[in-house]
Every structure is written in C-alpha cells, then in structure tokens.
Write a protein that holds these residues in place. Sequence first.
Motif, mmCIF file in Angstrom:
data_model
loop_
_atom_site.group_PDB
_atom_site.id
_atom_site.type_symbol
_atom_site.label_atom_id
_atom_site.label_comp_id
_atom_site.label_asym_id
_atom_site.label_seq_id
_atom_site.Cartn_x
_atom_site.Cartn_y
_atom_site.Cartn_z
ATOM 1 N N ASN A 12 56.991 -4.592 41.899
ATOM 2 C CA ASN A 12 55.972 -4.884 40.879
ATOM 3 C C ASN A 12 54.655 -4.191 41.222
ATOM 4 N N ALA A 15 55.024 -0.484 40.608
ATOM 5 C CA ALA A 15 55.027 -0.193 39.171
ATOM 6 C C ALA A 15 53.620 -0.296 38.601
ATOM 7 N N MET A 16 52.898 -1.343 39.017
ATOM 8 C CA MET A 16 51.535 -1.510 38.526
ATOM 9 C C MET A 16 50.650 -0.346 38.994
ATOM 10 N N THR A 18 51.601 2.659 39.822
ATOM 11 C CA THR A 18 52.028 3.879 39.133
ATOM 12 C C THR A 18 51.430 3.926 37.733
ATOM 13 N N GLU A 19 51.479 2.783 37.034
ATOM 14 C CA GLU A 19 50.908 2.714 35.680
ATOM 15 C C GLU A 19 49.401 2.979 35.718
ATOM 16 N N MET A 20 48.713 2.368 36.685
ATOM 17 C CA MET A 20 47.270 2.575 36.793
ATOM 18 C C MET A 20 46.954 4.014 37.179
ATOM 19 N N ASN A 21 47.705 4.565 38.104
ATOM 20 C CA ASN A 21 47.472 5.961 38.500
ATOM 21 C C ASN A 21 47.681 6.908 37.321
ATOM 22 N N ASP A 22 48.744 6.649 36.552
ATOM 23 C CA ASP A 22 48.993 7.484 35.371
ATOM 24 C C ASP A 22 47.859 7.359 34.362
ATOM 25 N N ALA A 23 47.399 6.135 34.139
ATOM 26 C CA ALA A 23 46.305 5.918 33.189
ATOM 27 C C ALA A 23 45.028 6.603 33.659
ATOM 28 N N ASN A 26 45.494 10.386 33.312
ATOM 29 C CA ASN A 26 45.376 10.783 31.904
ATOM 30 C C ASN A 26 43.929 10.712 31.431
ATOM 31 N N ASP A 91 42.348 -4.451 33.394
ATOM 32 C CA ASP A 91 43.008 -3.919 32.208
ATOM 33 C C ASP A 91 42.841 -2.402 32.162
ATOM 34 N N VAL A 92 43.923 -1.711 31.845
ATOM 35 C CA VAL A 92 43.888 -0.253 31.749
ATOM 36 C C VAL A 92 42.896 0.185 30.666
#
Length: 181
Positions: A12, A15-16, A18-23, A26, A91-92
């Motif tokens: 978890n 995954a979190m 990775t999502e934050m790094n991607d955001a 971007n 929050d992203v």
Amino acid sequence: MSEMNPEDVQENWAAMMTEMNDAVANSFEQNMEAQAAFMESWMGAFEGSMPDEGTTKEGIEGYERAVDVWMEAAEQMTTRLTAAAEGEDVDVQELRDIWLQSANEAFSEVMGTSAFAAGTGEMVGNLMELQEDVDDLSQDTLEALGFATRDDIDEVGERLVELERRQHEVSKKLDRLLEDE
C-alpha cells in the motif's frame, strides 16, 4: 479489527508513493512545459526590438520575481511530500493546486511589467500592420478580378448620401412652391 499484514502495508505504501511520484512528476512536467511555452511566447514578442535599459531591467526583475514564485512552490511541494511520507493524508489535488496557483502568480509577475506591455504593444502593432497589408492585397485582388472594392463601396455610399441630401432639398423647395400657390 483485523491486523494488517506487513507485506500489505508495504505494498500500500509503495502504491501510494508511486501514485504521488507520478502526480508530482506530471505536475512538474506540465509546469515546465507551461513555463517554456510562456517564455518562448514572451521572447517572441520582443524579437527584433530592443527596449530601453529601464524597461529591460524591470522585465528581468519581473522574471526574477516569477522564479521566486516557482521556487516557493517547489518548497511547498517538498513540505507536503515530506508530510505525506510521514503519514499525513495529502490529496494529490493539493499538489496540483500548488503548481497552478504558482503559475498564475508567476505569469502575473511577468505580465505586469512595462517590458511585457512594450513587447505586447509592439506585437499588436505588427499584427495591425500585417492586417493592413492583407486588406490592401485583398482590395487589389478584388479590383483585378473586376469586383467592387471597399473604395468603390465607400464612393457609392457617399454618392447616395449626397443624392439623399439633394432630394431632401428638392422636396423642401417643392413644398414651398406648393404652399405659395
């Protein structure tokens, strides 16, 4: 309440992150693209012109203030990412908003300078000259093809106004003659 498996917690967390790094990546990429496009447009407005020293200095100062805004946004991002790494729910959308707000502030810093106004004014002047050249070319083309040009239409309009004025005078004289009888 069930216990969390350490492997699930790790997955978890990964995954979190990775999502934050991607955001963040971007947002950073979009921010850099926006900055590059803005500077390219701004420099294009000044192409071929040389503003005076005061205007140039003010323009550079405006750009420096814009860079300060970007740096402050980067610090805010670092602070919020650190908070997320420490377990705070970040929050992203908040990360995206930091970059959007800083972009607005940075653009305001640059666009508020007399250098930007001078460049924009020159660009508008150039566009008006281009429009005038295009209008002249279309008038020449219409004339060459035997169509009515703007000048022809203006002349017809002036003649109509003169005819209406004369007709009005004749009507008045006729009315006076009829009254005298």
